[in-house]
Design an enzyme around this catalytic site. Sequence first.
Site, PDB file in Angstrom:
ATOM      1  N   HIS A 411       1.013 -28.062 -10.846  1.00 38.71           N
ATOM      2  CA  HIS A 411       1.549 -29.046  -9.896  1.00 38.71           C
ATOM      3  C   HIS A 411       0.463 -29.869  -9.216  1.00 38.71           C
ATOM      4  O   HIS A 411      -0.712 -29.477  -9.135  1.00 38.71           O
ATOM      5  CB  HIS A 411       2.427 -28.359  -8.845  1.00 38.71           C
ATOM      6  CG  HIS A 411       1.673 -27.463  -7.888  1.00 38.71           C
ATOM      7  ND1 HIS A 411       1.092 -27.923  -6.737  1.00 38.71           N
ATOM      8  CD2 HIS A 411       1.430 -26.127  -7.915  1.00 38.71           C
ATOM      9  CE1 HIS A 411       0.526 -26.923  -6.085  1.00 38.71           C
ATOM     10  NE2 HIS A 411       0.712 -25.814  -6.796  1.00 38.71           N
ATOM     11  N   CYS A 430      -0.093 -20.568  -8.262  1.00 37.92           N
ATOM     12  CA  CYS A 430       0.160 -21.688  -9.161  1.00 37.92           C
ATOM     13  C   CYS A 430      -1.142 -22.437  -9.447  1.00 37.92           C
ATOM     14  O   CYS A 430      -2.163 -22.209  -8.803  1.00 37.92           O
ATOM     15  CB  CYS A 430       1.184 -22.639  -8.544  1.00 37.92           C
ATOM     16  SG  CYS A 430       2.846 -21.951  -8.455  1.00 37.92           S
TER      17      CYS A 430
END
Length: 526
Positions: A411, A430
């Site tokens: 992301h 992440c």
Amino acid sequence: MKNINYKKIIRCYALLFTLCIPLLLMQSCTKKSRSDMGKALFTKTQNKVFKNVTPEGFAPVFQKVIQEQKSSLGNPLQIEAFYAQNDYDPKFVMDHLNNDDLKTFSSYLLKANEHGLDPNLFKAQAYNDLLNKFYDKKAIKTTDEAYHDIAELELMTANILINYSNALQYGIISPRRIYARYYTATQRPDSNAVNKVLAVTNFKTYLDSIQPKNPQYLALQKALLSSSTAPGMTQEETDRTIKVNLERLRWKNKPSQDKYVIVNIPDFRLDVMEGGKSTLNMKVCVGEGRNKDYANTLIEYDDSDKTDRPFSRETPQLASMIYEAQVNPIWNIPQSIVSKEIVKHAEDDPYYLANNNIDVFENGKKLEDSETIDWGSEDLSKYEFKQRPGDDNSLGKVKFLFPNKSSVYLHDTPAQEPFKKNMRAVSHGCVRLEKPLDLAHSLFGDGSKYDMIKQFMSEDNPKPTDVALSKKVPVYITYVTCWADENGTLQYRPDVYGLDIVLFAHMQKFLASNSKTVLAMATPAN
């Protein structure tokens, strides 16, 4: 009474006779071919003791040796079944002693350190010593000793050849068994691998065929043999780093697709690979690791290092397929982050949630007065925390989704400062992207979907939008601390998660437990 069709019965008997005769002939030929066992062994060894050796005298001795050593074999059931089906014929000794194939095999075992593997794993010296007895015409003195040594050599050859073959083609350690956060499908040796080894007819050809051909593997082999020393490392630590990465290269878990995305955690880098070359690369931030200060190294380790104790925020190793981009995503904040971070900020500042566009939901209904709640006394499990799209959203303007057990994804991020640092293990797990729009272009290519992503990412009043990827692209998140770059220069990276230490400790444990017994390596496929 019905008429009996004698002609049909005669034809059936004739067919059965036709099918059985070749089998009977083949069996009789096999026995006949070993009727000169003693003569063949004498011709090669010039030891008169072998003149008295016969298949009938050998078989019961071999059966007994197999039973005595069964517990130390890597694949006892398959090996036992193989020899039982072949009348306990010592095929490796009889077919390969005369042409010096076994000498060739022994030389490969003694050079196992060229792969970063200790020759003791394969009982290399013991095997070589036993083999040399056959070339000394006075070493074996009685027929009973001859039978026993033939059985020992045959069984060692079969077992060690299987183990050596499995080591080079699959590695000696199963990553799924030693790493707590490892979700990449990794093939392990199975019964088919064993059967293939037992069918070997030319040792050198086979041994050369299982030498890993990967250019990275060959580069690390060369570096190990040249005793090169990495900057800032001792010679010993350099060797250990190369050895653990050679082991990783032996694992059957590498991408086979023409195009894929790969993230190397210790290098904090993402590459889009196409046709074996990187067509896009960028910096990334990965999950915070247990060894982010690099205090623990391969120079020293103890028995407890065999246990993998991942930090809660470490990015997992995995393989999956990117199927979608979410533009201007809503961040569904995990309960772990809510309890450890969000509510603490909310307790200190009642307007923290509103100022950071964080909405709170109870039973699916948005709370309008969340700033009045005393979060310190609340059961947080009944609430959901969601951050609205916008410039301050922790996921940035786009995230790329792929199925995985750890709820991680690639992301964008508004936090750009960490990309200026060398140590970028700073996320909650992440993977944060330095150039998310470039990745979108690489995945989607030119066209309406990419144009839409680009447009929506730049809007002032963003709305969450899902954009499906027409052709899914593989993504691999891996862990490599030593490799050769495009110029052939070896690159080294610090062991930010301590996974080199865990792997090396298991390799040392494996050596310690197997150097005293015949190697038992072919574990069931995971």
